[in-house]
Design a protein around this motif. Structure first.
Motif, PDB file in Angstrom:
ATOM      1  N   GLU A  48       0.810  -1.219   0.000  1.00 33.62           N
ATOM      2  CA  GLU A  48       0.000   0.000   0.000  1.00 33.62           C
ATOM      3  C   GLU A  48       0.845   1.272   0.000  1.00 33.62           C
ATOM      4  OE1 GLU A  48      -3.140   0.173  -0.505  1.00 33.62           O
ATOM      5  OE2 GLU A  48      -3.472  -1.997  -0.458  1.00 33.62           O
ATOM      6  N   LEU A  49       2.036   1.212   0.597  1.00 35.69           N
ATOM      7  CA  LEU A  49       2.913   2.387   0.644  1.00 35.69           C
ATOM      8  C   LEU A  49       3.927   2.391  -0.495  1.00 35.69           C
ATOM      9  CD1 LEU A  49       3.529   2.598   4.503  1.00 35.69           C
ATOM     10  CD2 LEU A  49       2.067   4.086   3.105  1.00 35.69           C
ATOM     11  N   ASP A  50       3.786   1.432  -1.395  1.00 39.60           N
ATOM     12  CA  ASP A  50       4.640   1.352  -2.586  1.00 39.60           C
ATOM     13  C   ASP A  50       6.121   1.271  -2.203  1.00 39.60           C
ATOM     14  OD1 ASP A  50       5.105   1.179  -5.307  1.00 39.60           O
ATOM     15  OD2 ASP A  50       5.248   3.345  -5.591  1.00 39.60           O
ATOM     16  N   ILE A  51       6.405   0.373  -1.259  1.00 40.79           N
ATOM     17  CA  ILE A  51       7.778   0.148  -0.804  1.00 40.79           C
ATOM     18  C   ILE A  51       8.229  -1.218  -1.302  1.00 40.79           C
ATOM     19  CG2 ILE A  51       9.283  -0.124   1.199  1.00 40.79           C
ATOM     20  CD1 ILE A  51       7.429   1.691   2.756  1.00 40.79           C
ATOM     21  N   PRO A  52       9.297  -1.297  -2.072  1.00 41.96           N
ATOM     22  CA  PRO A  52       9.747  -2.594  -2.595  1.00 41.96           C
ATOM     23  C   PRO A  52      10.250  -3.507  -1.476  1.00 41.96           C
ATOM     24  CG  PRO A  52      10.766  -0.754  -3.777  1.00 41.96           C
ATOM     25  CD  PRO A  52      10.122  -0.184  -2.556  1.00 41.96           C
ATOM     26  N   PRO A  53       9.800  -4.749  -1.416  1.00 41.26           N
ATOM     27  CA  PRO A  53      10.359  -5.692  -0.428  1.00 41.26           C
ATOM     28  C   PRO A  53      11.868  -5.853  -0.594  1.00 41.26           C
ATOM     29  CG  PRO A  53       8.360  -6.579  -1.416  1.00 41.26           C
ATOM     30  CD  PRO A  53       8.713  -5.354  -2.202  1.00 41.26           C
ATOM     31  N   GLU A  54      12.356  -5.663  -1.823  1.00 39.26           N
ATOM     32  CA  GLU A  54      13.792  -5.803  -2.094  1.00 39.26           C
ATOM     33  C   GLU A  54      14.624  -4.691  -1.458  1.00 39.26           C
ATOM     34  OE1 GLU A  54      11.264  -7.718  -5.068  1.00 39.26           O
ATOM     35  OE2 GLU A  54      11.430  -5.624  -4.408  1.00 39.26           O
ATOM     36  N   SER A  55      13.970  -3.680  -0.905  1.00 39.86           N
ATOM     37  CA  SER A  55      14.712  -2.585  -0.268  1.00 39.86           C
ATOM     38  C   SER A  55      15.181  -2.951   1.136  1.00 39.86           C
ATOM     39  CB  SER A  55      13.830  -1.335  -0.191  1.00 39.86           C
ATOM     40  OG  SER A  55      12.751  -1.529   0.717  1.00 39.86           O
ATOM     41  N   GLN A  56      14.896  -4.157   1.577  1.00 39.12           N
ATOM     42  CA  GLN A  56      15.196  -4.560   2.959  1.00 39.12           C
ATOM     43  C   GLN A  56      16.666  -4.381   3.320  1.00 39.12           C
ATOM     44  OE1 GLN A  56      15.970  -8.682   4.398  1.00 39.12           O
ATOM     45  NE2 GLN A  56      13.903  -8.522   5.233  1.00 39.12           N
ATOM     46  N   MET A  57      16.903  -3.756   4.479  1.00 37.76           N
ATOM     47  CA  MET A  57      18.226  -3.649   5.089  1.00 37.76           C
ATOM     48  C   MET A  57      18.109  -4.131   6.528  1.00 37.76           C
ATOM     49  SD  MET A  57      19.216   0.158   3.735  1.00 37.76           S
ATOM     50  CE  MET A  57      17.718   0.807   4.494  1.00 37.76           C
ATOM     51  N   GLN A  73      21.385 -11.263  16.550  1.00 37.09           N
ATOM     52  CA  GLN A  73      20.577 -12.442  16.215  1.00 37.09           C
ATOM     53  C   GLN A  73      19.168 -12.061  15.762  1.00 37.09           C
ATOM     54  OE1 GLN A  73      22.370 -12.233  19.274  1.00 37.09           O
ATOM     55  NE2 GLN A  73      24.045 -13.232  18.157  1.00 37.09           N
ATOM     56  N   THR A  74      18.679 -10.916  16.212  1.00 32.55           N
ATOM     57  CA  THR A  74      17.336 -10.450  15.835  1.00 32.55           C
ATOM     58  C   THR A  74      17.423  -9.004  15.358  1.00 32.55           C
ATOM     59  OG1 THR A  74      16.905  -9.806  18.134  1.00 32.55           O
ATOM     60  CG2 THR A  74      16.143 -11.994  17.426  1.00 32.55           C
ATOM     61  N   PRO A  75      18.007  -8.777  14.191  1.00 29.43           N
ATOM     62  CA  PRO A  75      18.160  -7.403  13.702  1.00 29.43           C
ATOM     63  C   PRO A  75      16.821  -6.790  13.300  1.00 29.43           C
ATOM     64  CG  PRO A  75      18.779  -8.956  11.995  1.00 29.43           C
ATOM     65  CD  PRO A  75      18.531  -9.768  13.237  1.00 29.43           C
ATOM     66  N   ARG A  76      16.815  -5.489  13.245  1.00 29.27           N
ATOM     67  CA  ARG A  76      15.637  -4.755  12.769  1.00 29.27           C
ATOM     68  C   ARG A  76      15.720  -4.636  11.251  1.00 29.27           C
ATOM     69  NH1 ARG A  76      14.409   1.578  13.744  1.00 29.27           N
ATOM     70  NH2 ARG A  76      16.676   1.544  13.873  1.00 29.27           N
ATOM     71  N   ALA A  77      14.667  -5.032  10.576  1.00 29.64           N
ATOM     72  CA  ALA A  77      14.612  -4.909   9.119  1.00 29.64           C
ATOM     73  C   ALA A  77      14.011  -3.556   8.763  1.00 29.64           C
ATOM     74  CB  ALA A  77      13.777  -6.034   8.515  1.00 29.64           C
ATOM     75  N   LEU A  78      14.688  -2.818   7.899  1.00 30.05           N
ATOM     76  CA  LEU A  78      14.199  -1.527   7.427  1.00 30.05           C
ATOM     77  C   LEU A  78      13.874  -1.627   5.946  1.00 30.05           C
ATOM     78  CD1 LEU A  78      16.671   0.981   9.142  1.00 30.05           C
ATOM     79  CD2 LEU A  78      14.400   0.273   9.909  1.00 30.05           C
ATOM     80  N   TYR A  79      12.732  -1.071   5.575  1.00 26.49           N
ATOM     81  CA  TYR A  79      12.297  -1.034   4.180  1.00 26.49           C
ATOM     82  C   TYR A  79      12.036   0.427   3.810  1.00 26.49           C
ATOM     83  CZ  TYR A  79      11.288  -5.976   5.135  1.00 26.49           C
ATOM     84  OH  TYR A  79      11.382  -7.297   5.500  1.00 26.49           O
ATOM     85  N   PHE A  80      12.391   0.821   2.599  1.00 28.45           N
ATOM     86  CA  PHE A  80      12.223   2.222   2.236  1.00 28.45           C
ATOM     87  C   PHE A  80      11.728   2.386   0.808  1.00 28.45           C
ATOM     88  CE2 PHE A  80      16.432   1.105   0.822  1.00 28.45           C
ATOM     89  CZ  PHE A  80      16.636   1.826  -0.348  1.00 28.45           C
ATOM     90  N   GLY A  81      10.932   3.432   0.629  1.00 30.99           N
ATOM     91  CA  GLY A  81      10.483   3.852  -0.691  1.00 30.99           C
ATOM     92  C   GLY A  81      10.830   5.314  -0.875  1.00 30.99           C
ATOM     93  N   ASP A  82      10.115   5.990  -1.756  1.00 28.75           N
ATOM     94  CA  ASP A  82      10.415   7.398  -2.011  1.00 28.75           C
ATOM     95  C   ASP A  82      10.009   8.302  -0.857  1.00 28.75           C
ATOM     96  OD1 ASP A  82      11.468   6.801  -4.469  1.00 28.75           O
ATOM     97  OD2 ASP A  82       9.609   7.200  -5.563  1.00 28.75           O
ATOM     98  N   ASP A  83       8.933   7.955  -0.148  1.00 32.87           N
ATOM     99  CA  ASP A  83       8.439   8.865   0.888  1.00 32.87           C
ATOM    100  C   ASP A  83       7.924   8.152   2.134  1.00 32.87           C
ATOM    101  OD1 ASP A  83       6.212   7.733  -0.235  1.00 32.87           O
ATOM    102  OD2 ASP A  83       5.378   9.600  -1.034  1.00 32.87           O
ATOM    103  N   ALA A  84       8.279   6.886   2.308  1.00 28.06           N
ATOM    104  CA  ALA A  84       7.845   6.158   3.498  1.00 28.06           C
ATOM    105  C   ALA A  84       8.857   5.069   3.840  1.00 28.06           C
ATOM    106  CB  ALA A  84       6.459   5.549   3.289  1.00 28.06           C
ATOM    107  N   TYR A  85       8.941   4.759   5.145  1.00 26.60           N
ATOM    108  CA  TYR A  85       9.883   3.767   5.651  1.00 26.60           C
ATOM    109  C   TYR A  85       9.167   2.903   6.688  1.00 26.60           C
ATOM    110  CZ  TYR A  85      13.050   7.460   3.984  1.00 26.60           C
ATOM    111  OH  TYR A  85      13.676   8.423   3.230  1.00 26.60           O
ATOM    112  N   ILE A  86       9.554   1.633   6.766  1.00 26.82           N
ATOM    113  CA  ILE A  86       8.967   0.718   7.745  1.00 26.82           C
ATOM    114  C   ILE A  86      10.089  -0.014   8.468  1.00 26.82           C
ATOM    115  CG2 ILE A  86       7.473  -1.288   8.109  1.00 26.82           C
ATOM    116  CD1 ILE A  86       6.003  -0.575   5.560  1.00 26.82           C
ATOM    117  N   GLY A  87       9.947  -0.139   9.799  1.00 25.29           N
ATOM    118  CA  GLY A  87      10.871  -0.925  10.599  1.00 25.29           C
ATOM    119  C   GLY A  87      10.153  -2.126  11.186  1.00 25.29           C
ATOM    120  N   PHE A  88      10.731  -3.322  10.998  1.00 27.20           N
ATOM    121  CA  PHE A  88      10.118  -4.566  11.463  1.00 27.20           C
ATOM    122  C   PHE A  88      11.126  -5.344  12.290  1.00 27.20           C
ATOM    123  CE2 PHE A  88       9.778  -9.170  10.809  1.00 27.20           C
ATOM    124  CZ  PHE A  88       8.492  -9.427  11.272  1.00 27.20           C
TER     125      PHE A  88
END
Length: 255
Positions: A48-57, A73-88
């Motif tokens: 919905e936020l148009d963030i590519p899954p391949e952007s995972q860091m 052992q349990t890093p935080r995954a960051l995903y980013f697009g042009d104007d939104a970011y998600i931390g999991f």
């Protein structure tokens, strides 16, 4: 800049960025976010936020308000697009989100990882401890940093913090991050866990400087490029040359 004072009123002003617009669509019944057992709302939000899954860091430094859940052992995954970011973070009860608001700049949210027909994004100011500081020119903003960490991912503030931007030398980048890919003979701080690992890399840098100093042009050329990167300069000056020479001699002596 007093962004909380009248005229800006950051904390009270209505947001209108991509996360706020998604909330409106959810409230109006235009969107239903699917909830998955292991990942929760993450896949639906990426779509919905148009963030590519391949952007995972992956970040293993404890540099989030959920620091107790982050480790090598349990890093935080960051995903980013042009104007939104998600931390999991695996097993966390919430997702972290931030978006670029056209009026307010960086706005931060959490989303509870719990099945719901109308999930709600909650604005939070917890992130402003780091994201509204001198590193962001005193206003809410996004920043990337490089830390030395111990074996658990705990940040060693005494070792220094390197903000990462286009001028940061590769050798100072990505402390606290998992990094893949090739980079020739250059080195970086990614994948280093614990003080001994960082000490080994520092020794390698000093050895490279010593070997370079023994060549025709010494380490002056290397250091010139480094300093120009840090200062954002393109032309050397007399004081710059003197500083480079002094730094070169100091590093060569240490090596």
């Amino acid at each position: 800049m007093p962004f909380e004072e009248e005229g800006i009123g950051y904390g009270k002003a209505k947001d209108s960025g991509p996360v706020a617009r998604l909330q409106q669509r959810i409230d109006q019944g235009q969107v239903q976010l699917a909830f998955e057992p292991d990942l929760g709302f993450l896949p639906a939000l990426l779509k919905e936020l148009d963030i590519p899954p391949e952007s995972q860091m992956l970040v293993f430094s404890k540099s989030s308000f959920q620091r107790e859940r982050i480790s090598p052992q349990t890093p935080r995954a960051l995903y980013f697009g042009d104007d939104a970011y998600i931390g999991f973070i695996p097993g966390s009860p919430m997702l972290e989100l931030t978006s670029v608001d056209p009026q307010l700049g960086a706005v931060f949210y959490t989303l509870e990882q719990k099945p719901s027909v109308q999930p709600r994004f909650i604005r939070t100011d917890q992130c402003l401890e780091c994201h509204a500081s001198s590193k962001t020119m005193g206003v809410p903003g996004h920043v990337i940093r490089s830390f030395q960490t111990d074996e658990t991912g705990l940040v060693n503030l005494a070792s220094g913090i390197s903000p990462i931007n286009h001028r940061t030398p590769l050798a100072e980048r990505w402390g606290g991050w998992y990094v893949t890919g090739t980079h020739g003979a250059q080195i970086h701080r990614g994948n280093l866990i614990g003080p001994e690992a960082f000490a080994e890399v520092e020794a390698l840098v000093l050895r490279m400087l010593r070997e370079n100093a023994q060549r025709r042009h010494g380490s002056l050329t290397l250091l010139r490029g480094l300093l120009l990167q840090l200062l954002g300069l393109t032309c050397p000056t007399e004081w710059e040359g003197q500083a480079l020479l002094a730094t070169s001699q100091d590093l060569t002596a240490r090596a």
